[in-house]
Write a protein that holds these residues in place. Sequence first.
Motif, PDB file in Angstrom:
ATOM      1  N   ARG A  81       0.710   6.466   3.221  1.00 22.77           N
ATOM      2  CA  ARG A  81      -0.622   7.109   3.966  1.00 22.77           C
ATOM      3  C   ARG A  81      -1.591   6.095   3.889  1.00 22.77           C
ATOM      4  NH1 ARG A  81      -1.660   9.344  -1.246  1.00 22.77           N
ATOM      5  NH2 ARG A  81      -3.811   8.881  -2.008  1.00 22.77           N
ATOM      6  N   HIS A  82      -1.837   5.148   3.270  1.00 18.88           N
ATOM      7  CA  HIS A  82      -2.904   3.878   3.361  1.00 18.88           C
ATOM      8  C   HIS A  82      -2.306   2.732   4.330  1.00 18.88           C
ATOM      9  CE1 HIS A  82      -4.339   5.341  -0.791  1.00 18.88           C
ATOM     10  NE2 HIS A  82      -5.152   5.559   0.098  1.00 18.88           N
ATOM     11  N   PHE A 114       0.769  -1.225   0.017  1.00 18.61           N
ATOM     12  CA  PHE A 114       0.060   0.188   0.086  1.00 18.61           C
ATOM     13  C   PHE A 114       0.953   1.289  -0.019  1.00 18.61           C
ATOM     14  CE2 PHE A 114      -2.375  -3.322   2.261  1.00 18.61           C
ATOM     15  CZ  PHE A 114      -3.378  -3.283   1.639  1.00 18.61           C
TER      16      PHE A 114
END
Length: 163
Positions: free
Chosen positions: A104-105, A101
Amino acid sequence: RSAGAMAYARSGASSSIASDETVHSSQQADCVKFLSNQSKLLARYFVIGGAAAGVDFSVFALLYSGLGWHWFTSATIGFLLATAFNYALSVYFVFTSGVRFARRHEIALVFLVSSVGLMMNQLALWIGFEKLQIDVYLAKVCATGSVFFWNFGARRYFIFRAR
């Protein structure tokens, strides 16, 4: 050699057995390597988790005993700060950040997984301290231990697993 053994050898069956043994040996080596890597990750996560537990306990003790805050609020704040601390060290020493990912995810997912861990932590603390009437710090140790494997497993196999 018997005639049957000679025919068997000429047929190439013996090389097939050797090939099967090589494949089996290679699979065993891969399995041992996998388990060794998992053990190393778990050991590193254990050390980092211990350091994060130190943050969690320190904040909890400061807020609960030092400032007289309610155990629930103290435990929540300690857990959240420990989660941030754990994430920062884990992506450096244990897991590879960004493998599945965007960063930030990934951070959002760590806190989502940790929110489940927080619910488990609070429930264990509530049962231990409120219902079973054990010392709040002993209940905190039990709560922290109960969440350790959830956090490792969810992070290792969901968040930081290679694509």
